[in-house]
Design a protein around this motif. Structure first.
Motif, PDB file in Angstrom:
ATOM      1  N   ARG A 176     -16.382  -2.360   2.026  1.00 30.31           N
ATOM      2  CA  ARG A 176     -15.571  -1.179   2.351  1.00 30.31           C
ATOM      3  C   ARG A 176     -14.274  -1.590   3.052  1.00 30.31           C
ATOM      4  O   ARG A 176     -13.215  -1.006   2.802  1.00 30.31           O
ATOM      5  CB  ARG A 176     -16.397  -0.239   3.227  1.00 30.31           C
ATOM      6  CG  ARG A 176     -15.667   1.020   3.670  1.00 30.31           C
ATOM      7  CD  ARG A 176     -16.659   2.061   4.138  1.00 30.31           C
ATOM      8  NE  ARG A 176     -17.418   2.622   3.018  1.00 30.31           N
ATOM      9  CZ  ARG A 176     -18.558   3.318   3.149  1.00 30.31           C
ATOM     10  NH1 ARG A 176     -19.091   3.496   4.348  1.00 30.31           N
ATOM     11  NH2 ARG A 176     -19.154   3.792   2.080  1.00 30.31           N
ATOM     12  N   ARG A 230     -11.708  -2.824   0.428  1.00 32.91           N
ATOM     13  CA  ARG A 230     -11.095  -1.779  -0.391  1.00 32.91           C
ATOM     14  C   ARG A 230     -10.237  -0.813   0.424  1.00 32.91           C
ATOM     15  O   ARG A 230      -9.144  -0.436  -0.007  1.00 32.91           O
ATOM     16  CB  ARG A 230     -12.183  -0.990  -1.118  1.00 32.91           C
ATOM     17  CG  ARG A 230     -13.063  -1.786  -2.047  1.00 32.91           C
ATOM     18  CD  ARG A 230     -12.283  -2.514  -3.107  1.00 32.91           C
ATOM     19  NE  ARG A 230     -13.149  -3.008  -4.176  1.00 32.91           N
ATOM     20  CZ  ARG A 230     -12.886  -4.034  -4.944  1.00 32.91           C
ATOM     21  NH1 ARG A 230     -11.762  -4.727  -4.769  1.00 32.91           N
ATOM     22  NH2 ARG A 230     -13.714  -4.399  -5.908  1.00 32.91           N
ATOM     23  N   GLU A 231     -10.703  -0.419   1.602  1.00 35.07           N
ATOM     24  CA  GLU A 231     -10.044   0.650   2.342  1.00 35.07           C
ATOM     25  C   GLU A 231      -9.014   0.150   3.346  1.00 35.07           C
ATOM     26  O   GLU A 231      -7.914   0.697   3.438  1.00 35.07           O
ATOM     27  CB  GLU A 231     -11.090   1.519   3.047  1.00 35.07           C
ATOM     28  CG  GLU A 231     -12.012   2.245   2.076  1.00 35.07           C
ATOM     29  CD  GLU A 231     -13.057   3.104   2.779  1.00 35.07           C
ATOM     30  OE1 GLU A 231     -13.025   3.179   4.037  1.00 35.07           O
ATOM     31  OE2 GLU A 231     -13.902   3.689   2.078  1.00 35.07           O
ATOM     32  N   GLU A 232      -9.344  -0.877   4.101  1.00 32.63           N
ATOM     33  CA  GLU A 232      -8.409  -1.340   5.128  1.00 32.63           C
ATOM     34  C   GLU A 232      -7.433  -2.391   4.598  1.00 32.63           C
ATOM     35  O   GLU A 232      -6.232  -2.326   4.888  1.00 32.63           O
ATOM     36  CB  GLU A 232      -9.180  -1.878   6.338  1.00 32.63           C
ATOM     37  CG  GLU A 232      -9.992  -0.795   7.065  1.00 32.63           C
ATOM     38  CD  GLU A 232     -10.504  -1.261   8.409  1.00 32.63           C
ATOM     39  OE1 GLU A 232      -9.769  -2.014   9.098  1.00 32.63           O
ATOM     40  OE2 GLU A 232     -11.637  -0.887   8.763  1.00 32.63           O
ATOM     41  N   ASP A 259      -6.843  -2.667   1.467  1.00 31.22           N
ATOM     42  CA  ASP A 259      -6.275  -2.014   0.276  1.00 31.22           C
ATOM     43  C   ASP A 259      -6.197  -2.992  -0.897  1.00 31.22           C
ATOM     44  O   ASP A 259      -5.250  -2.985  -1.687  1.00 31.22           O
ATOM     45  CB  ASP A 259      -4.885  -1.441   0.585  1.00 31.22           C
ATOM     46  CG  ASP A 259      -4.409  -0.459  -0.487  1.00 31.22           C
ATOM     47  OD1 ASP A 259      -5.268   0.181  -1.116  1.00 31.22           O
ATOM     48  OD2 ASP A 259      -3.188  -0.345  -0.692  1.00 31.22           O
TER      49      ASP A 259
END
Length: 514
Positions: free
Chosen positions: A94, A97-99, A101
């Motif tokens: 996670r 993907r999220e932090e 990017d």
């Protein structure tokens, strides 16, 4: 039991080619040292698209975070779930993907405790690309995972690189007003073609220009576009330093007036209707097919057509520039003091315009319009323009009419250069303190172009010999303008001038009086 797969023997040429390409970067994130060792041993001979593997090791999610913050070239992550915590691997996925990017890297979850991370829940809740239990990963299946993941990563990166190249192309198209911008445009398209073809490629595009179109490049092969391997060619434009094989391929195409290719290189040849010749040279890490060659031929033809259109535009602009100088110099010659006054005024005006923050296009317009500042002198009698002594009141009044006459002559045109020339002709004798002519405008009531040309015109008049005076010393002329800042001249423009005295001197070196 692990399946045994024996790699085929590869010849020395293939091995050398694979070694020359950057390897695929694979990150193993697992707290079990044996997993790292076995994976690297099993995959030691793996190769995809002519590229080997480079393994990176992280023994915790925290260690992997630090590593991934520092580099964006990881193609594949083999990720354990349970490490310093029960869900360390999932939290890392996670985070990626999220932090960070990072949606390019392929993430394959490998777990020895499937109960801790049920497959259906993990696939649904986390952006991972595959889920494997360690017990099912035989060598054969691991090879399959690597092929699938790296093929997916390669295709994603081709799309991303093509998107970036297209963005550069679109940006360059909007500013393709000179040959340098055309080179940036053609270079971006050159890269995009390689990416869209899906090949690792390097290459360049060159043109031999017809003498009539660009006399400064008569019969000379000049570089229009190049990929990074040949990007130095954009600076000196010479082809003599190219590798012999490249020179030989280009010479053959020019001699035969047609393209040539072999399985790993392509030379496209295009001759325009006006005789300009354009060549495209590309080398590939893989064999190229007929469809790829056809696409490259289309590219070569379009670059040639675009370049020819640009040359025609430049020829029109050169003609326009020459016409302006001829008119300006014809007026100056009536004062019996031939020289390059109008050219120098244009160059000094452009220098001050750039210093004032004008856009590049506006600077060029001012460079062309400034030489028209005294066009109204065509209405002044020769005996007045050529008078060696001081003018009487009536003669001075006659001279002052040239500002209005020039304005009336030029304002009739709807062309931007002549419209700007009309403003300059009308306002370049206005003064910052409002004591100028013909309208007594003051400060910022005077158009910036008028204020700029006022400085340039007076400076060059002082530095030039006239029928009524000798040329001033450079230091004396600069001292006069400096003393008149805030009265005759815009003080900010004088500051710009004083900060660029070497550039002003260079203008006089380039455009001396005969």
């Amino acid at each position: 039991m692990t399946d045994l797969v024996f790699a085929d023997e590869e010849d020395e040429d293939a091995a050398a080619a694979a070694a020359a390409l950057d390897p695929w970067v694979v990150l193993i994130v697992d707290d079990d040292v044996a997993v790292h060792q076995v994976t690297q041993l099993v995959m030691a001979d793996f190769e995809f698209a002519g590229r080997r593997l480079l393994f990176l090791d992280a023994y915790s999610a925290a260690e992997a975070r630090s590593l991934l913050q520092a580099r964006r070239d990881v193609a594949l992550i083999l990720l354990d779930v349970v490490m310093e915590s029960e869900h360390a691997g999932l939290e890392l996925a996670r985070y990626i993907r999220e932090e960070l990017d990072n949606h390019h890297v392929r993430i394959v979850l490998r777990t020895g405790q499937p109960g801790q991370a049920p497959e259906e829940h993990v696939i649904k809740s986390y952006d991972i690309n595959d889920y494997k239990e360690k017990t099912e990963l035989t060598k054969r299946k691991l090879i399959t995972v690597f092929y699938a993941a790296l093929r997916s990563y390669r295709d994603i990166m081709i799309i991303e690189q093509s998107r970036q190249a297209l963005r550069r192309s679109i940006d360059a198209i909007t500013r393709v007003y000179d040959s340098q911008n055309l080179r940036r445009f053609a270079s971006a398209v050159l890269e995009q073609v390689a990416y869209l073809l899906g090949y690792e490629a390097q290459g360049l595009c060159a043109s031999r220009v017809a003498a009539y179109a660009a006399s400064h490049a008569e019969g000379r092969l000049k570089i229009l576009a190049a990929t990074p391997e040949y990007s130095r060619m954009l600076v000196d434009e010479e082809i003599g330093t190219l590798p012999p094989r490249v020179c030989a391929a280009l010479d053959r195409a020019l001699l035969e007036q047609q393209g040539n290719s072999d399985p790993q290189h392509f030379v496209g040849y295009y001759r325009s209707s006006s005789g300009n010749e354009t060549l495209l040279y590309m080398e590939f890490a893989e064999l190229i097919d007929e469809q790829a060659r056809e696409l490259l031929e289309i590219f070569c033809a379009n670059v040639a057509i675009t370049y020819e259109s640009l040359l025609l535009r430049e020829e029109i602009q050169d003609t326009q520039r020459s016409t302006v100088y001829i008119i300006g110099e014809a007026v100056e010659r009536r004062s019996l003091e031939p020289g390059q006054h109008v050219r120098r005024v244009g160059e000094i005006a452009a220098l001050l315009a750039e210093a004032s923050g004008m856009r590049e296009a506006d600077v060029e317009f001012l460079r062309l319009a400034a030489p028209l500042h005294d066009v109204g002198k065509i209405a002044i009698a020769d005996q007045i323009l050529g008078k060696p002594g001081k003018l009487d009141e009536q003669e001075w009044a006659s001279v002052q009419t040239h500002a209005r006459v020039g304005f009336e002559l030029l304002r009739k045109s709807d062309k931007r250069i002549l419209q700007l020339g009309a403003i300059i002709a009308h306002e370049h004798h206005e003064r910052w303190d409002g004591q100028g002519y013909p309208r007594g405008l003051a400060a910022e009531q005077i158009h910036l172009a008028g204020r700029i040309v006022a400085v340039a015109d007076v400076l060059d008049t002082l530095l030039s010999r006239r029928c009524y005076k000798e040329a001033w010393r450079f230091e004396d002329a600069i001292a006069y303008l400096s003393a008149q800042a805030g009265t005759q001249f815009d003080p900010t423009l004088i500051q710009h001038l004083l900060a660029r005295l070497e550039a002003v001197k260079d203008i006089y070196r380039r455009f001396p009086d005969a």
